[in-house]
Design a protein around this motif. Structure first.
Motif, PDB file in Angstrom:
ATOM      1  N   ARG A   1     -16.247 -53.660  54.910  1.00  0.00           N
ATOM      2  CA  ARG A   1     -16.559 -53.075  56.217  1.00  0.00           C
ATOM      3  C   ARG A   1     -16.889 -54.226  57.164  1.00  0.00           C
ATOM      4  NH1 ARG A   1     -21.523 -49.905  55.635  1.00  0.00           N
ATOM      5  NH2 ARG A   1     -22.547 -51.853  56.102  1.00  0.00           N
ATOM      6  N   ILE A   2     -16.300 -54.201  58.345  1.00  0.00           N
ATOM      7  CA  ILE A   2     -16.566 -55.242  59.339  1.00  0.00           C
ATOM      8  C   ILE A   2     -16.961 -54.580  60.648  1.00  0.00           C
ATOM      9  CG2 ILE A   2     -15.675 -57.252  60.569  1.00  0.00           C
ATOM     10  CD1 ILE A   2     -13.631 -57.613  58.314  1.00  0.00           C
ATOM     11  N   ASP A   3     -18.135 -54.947  61.140  1.00  0.00           N
ATOM     12  CA  ASP A   3     -18.665 -54.449  62.417  1.00  0.00           C
ATOM     13  C   ASP A   3     -18.883 -55.638  63.349  1.00  0.00           C
ATOM     14  OD1 ASP A   3     -20.634 -52.799  60.199  1.00  0.00           O
ATOM     15  OD2 ASP A   3     -19.499 -51.609  61.646  1.00  0.00           O
ATOM     16  N   PHE A   4     -19.009 -55.356  64.617  1.00  0.00           N
ATOM     17  CA  PHE A   4     -19.434 -56.375  65.571  1.00  0.00           C
ATOM     18  C   PHE A   4     -20.951 -56.493  65.467  1.00  0.00           C
ATOM     19  CE2 PHE A   4     -15.454 -54.793  67.297  1.00  0.00           C
ATOM     20  CZ  PHE A   4     -14.786 -55.972  67.562  1.00  0.00           C
ATOM     21  N   SER A   5     -21.462 -57.714  65.369  1.00  0.00           N
ATOM     22  CA  SER A   5     -22.919 -57.889  65.262  1.00  0.00           C
ATOM     23  C   SER A   5     -23.521 -58.043  66.659  1.00  0.00           C
ATOM     24  CB  SER A   5     -23.270 -59.075  64.376  1.00  0.00           C
ATOM     25  OG  SER A   5     -22.887 -60.286  64.970  1.00  0.00           O
ATOM     26  N   ARG A   6     -24.577 -57.328  66.861  1.00  0.00           N
ATOM     27  CA  ARG A   6     -25.254 -57.321  68.163  1.00  0.00           C
ATOM     28  C   ARG A   6     -26.139 -58.558  68.329  1.00  0.00           C
ATOM     29  NH1 ARG A   6     -25.405 -52.009  70.451  1.00  0.00           N
ATOM     30  NH2 ARG A   6     -24.417 -50.527  69.063  1.00  0.00           N
ATOM     31  N   THR A   7     -26.421 -58.869  69.566  1.00  0.00           N
ATOM     32  CA  THR A   7     -27.384 -59.926  69.887  1.00  0.00           C
ATOM     33  C   THR A   7     -28.649 -59.243  70.403  1.00  0.00           C
ATOM     34  OG1 THR A   7     -26.729 -60.126  72.208  1.00  0.00           O
ATOM     35  CG2 THR A   7     -25.472 -61.443  70.602  1.00  0.00           C
ATOM     36  N   ILE A   8     -29.577 -60.038  70.903  1.00  0.00           N
ATOM     37  CA  ILE A   8     -30.804 -59.452  71.463  1.00  0.00           C
ATOM     38  C   ILE A   8     -30.541 -58.811  72.824  1.00  0.00           C
ATOM     39  CG2 ILE A   8     -32.331 -60.982  70.191  1.00  0.00           C
ATOM     40  CD1 ILE A   8     -32.674 -62.593  72.829  1.00  0.00           C
ATOM     41  N   TYR A   9     -29.359 -59.074  73.387  1.00  0.00           N
ATOM     42  CA  TYR A   9     -29.004 -58.511  74.684  1.00  0.00           C
ATOM     43  C   TYR A   9     -28.238 -57.205  74.497  1.00  0.00           C
ATOM     44  CZ  TYR A   9     -30.104 -63.252  76.125  1.00  0.00           C
ATOM     45  OH  TYR A   9     -30.726 -64.453  76.317  1.00  0.00           O
ATOM     46  N   GLU A  10     -28.515 -56.236  75.351  1.00  0.00           N
ATOM     47  CA  GLU A  10     -27.860 -54.938  75.268  1.00  0.00           C
ATOM     48  C   GLU A  10     -26.347 -55.060  75.451  1.00  0.00           C
ATOM     49  OE1 GLU A  10     -28.161 -50.485  77.228  1.00  0.00           O
ATOM     50  OE2 GLU A  10     -29.360 -52.102  78.068  1.00  0.00           O
ATOM     51  N   ASN A  11     -25.585 -54.356  74.596  1.00  0.00           N
ATOM     52  CA  ASN A  11     -24.126 -54.317  74.672  1.00  0.00           C
ATOM     53  C   ASN A  11     -23.468 -55.693  74.607  1.00  0.00           C
ATOM     54  OD1 ASN A  11     -24.097 -51.484  74.887  1.00  0.00           O
ATOM     55  ND2 ASN A  11     -24.497 -51.645  77.074  1.00  0.00           N
ATOM     56  N   THR A  12     -24.094 -56.641  73.915  1.00  0.00           N
ATOM     57  CA  THR A  12     -23.574 -57.994  73.780  1.00  0.00           C
ATOM     58  C   THR A  12     -23.445 -58.305  72.294  1.00  0.00           C
ATOM     59  OG1 THR A  12     -24.631 -58.640  75.854  1.00  0.00           O
ATOM     60  CG2 THR A  12     -23.955 -60.419  74.386  1.00  0.00           C
ATOM     61  N   TYR A  13     -22.315 -58.896  71.930  1.00  0.00           N
ATOM     62  CA  TYR A  13     -21.983 -59.134  70.528  1.00  0.00           C
ATOM     63  C   TYR A  13     -21.780 -60.613  70.273  1.00  0.00           C
ATOM     64  CZ  TYR A  13     -21.579 -54.185  70.918  1.00  0.00           C
ATOM     65  OH  TYR A  13     -21.882 -52.873  71.176  1.00  0.00           O
ATOM     66  N   GLY A  14     -22.352 -61.089  69.183  1.00  0.00           N
ATOM     67  CA  GLY A  14     -22.332 -62.518  68.878  1.00  0.00           C
ATOM     68  C   GLY A  14     -21.571 -62.884  67.628  1.00  0.00           C
ATOM     69  N   GLY A  15     -20.917 -61.923  66.992  1.00  0.00           N
ATOM     70  CA  GLY A  15     -20.168 -62.238  65.779  1.00  0.00           C
ATOM     71  C   GLY A  15     -19.710 -60.982  65.079  1.00  0.00           C
ATOM     72  N   LEU A  16     -19.349 -61.165  63.834  1.00  0.00           N
ATOM     73  CA  LEU A  16     -18.933 -60.050  62.999  1.00  0.00           C
ATOM     74  C   LEU A  16     -19.852 -59.960  61.793  1.00  0.00           C
ATOM     75  CD1 LEU A  16     -15.046 -60.515  62.933  1.00  0.00           C
ATOM     76  CD2 LEU A  16     -16.384 -58.942  64.339  1.00  0.00           C
ATOM     77  N   ARG A  17     -20.180 -58.749  61.399  1.00  0.00           N
ATOM     78  CA  ARG A  17     -20.975 -58.512  60.194  1.00  0.00           C
ATOM     79  C   ARG A  17     -20.037 -57.939  59.148  1.00  0.00           C
ATOM     80  NH1 ARG A  17     -23.938 -54.735  57.315  1.00  0.00           N
ATOM     81  NH2 ARG A  17     -25.924 -55.523  56.528  1.00  0.00           N
ATOM     82  N   LEU A  18     -19.861 -58.694  58.054  1.00  0.00           N
ATOM     83  CA  LEU A  18     -19.018 -58.269  56.954  1.00  0.00           C
ATOM     84  C   LEU A  18     -19.906 -57.706  55.862  1.00  0.00           C
ATOM     85  CD1 LEU A  18     -17.447 -60.538  58.491  1.00  0.00           C
ATOM     86  CD2 LEU A  18     -16.335 -61.027  56.345  1.00  0.00           C
ATOM     87  N   ALA A  19     -19.501 -56.603  55.274  1.00  0.00           N
ATOM     88  CA  ALA A  19     -20.271 -56.003  54.181  1.00  0.00           C
ATOM     89  C   ALA A  19     -19.326 -55.532  53.090  1.00  0.00           C
ATOM     90  CB  ALA A  19     -21.109 -54.838  54.684  1.00  0.00           C
TER      91      ALA A  19
END
Length: 159
Positions: free
Chosen positions: A40-58
Motif C-alpha cells: 500500500r502506498i499513500d502520500f505522506s502528510r507534512t505539518i502543513y494542511e493539504n501538503t505532502y512530503g513523500g510517500l508512505r509504503l506499507a
C-alpha cells in the motif's frame, strides 16, 4: 480535499505490478501472485494542511494488518530538486521538497516531480518484502582499459 491526481502520479512511477489499483489517493498492489502480502502506498502528510512530503509504503497482511512501513521523503530522493531550484524555493519553506493540493488548472499538483530516485527506493523496499516481484534490471557492461603492467627488465642485475 482536492484530487491529488494519484492515478497519474503512480503511473509516472511505472510499477511492474499487474495486479494493482488506485483507490482515492492510495495505490494497492499484490506484487507476488498468491501471496497474502499486499503493498500500500499513500502520500505522506507534512505539518502543513493539504501538503505532502513523500510517500508512505506499507506491507499489509489481510489478517495481521500492517507488518512494516516506511516513509520515503520527496526531499531525500530529489523529487522536487529541479523544480525548487528553478523557482528559487528556499529550504525550510512550506513548498520546499513538497507539493500541496493547490495547483494551476490543467496541471497536476505534483508538477515538476522527477521520480527516478523515488522509484529506485520503492524498488529496493519491494525487493525485501516481495523478492522477484520487480523484474531484474539488465546488467550493463562497459569496456574498460586494463592498465598494462610495466615491462619487466631482462637480464641480470644492473650496477
Amino acid at each position: 480535499m482536492s484530487s491529488l491526481q494519484a492515478p497519474e502520479f503512480f503511473a509516472e512511477l511505472c510499477f511492474p505490478f499487474p495486479d494493482s489499483t488506485v483507490v482515492g489517493n492510495t495505490y494497492y498492489a499484490v506484487p507476488v501472485p498468491g501471496s497474502p502480502l499486499r503493498l500500500r502506498i499513500d502520500f505522506s502528510r507534512t505539518i502543513y494542511e493539504n501538503t505532502y512530503g513523500g510517500l508512505r509504503l506499507a506491507v499489509v497482511h489481510p489478517e495481521r494488518g500492517e507488518i512494516d512501513a516506511v516513509v520515503l521523503s520527496f526531499l531525500g530522493h530529489g523529487t522536487f530538486h529541479r523544480r525548487d531550484e528553478a523557482h528559487n524555493t528556499r529550504p525550510g519553506s512550506k513548498q520546499y521538497g513538497t507539493f500541496d493540493t493547490y495547483h494551476r488548472p490543467g496541471h497536476p499538483p505534483w508538477e515538476g516531480a522527477v521520480t527516478g530516485g523515488l522509484r529506485d527506493a520503492i524498488e529496493q523496499y519491494a525487493a525485501i518484502w516481495f523478492p522477484g516481484a520487480w523484474p531484474a534490471r539488465p546488467v550493463v557492461r562497459t569496456a574498460s582499459k586494463v592498465p598494462t603492467p610495466p615491462a619487466a627488465r631482462s637480464g641480470g642485475p644492473t650496477r
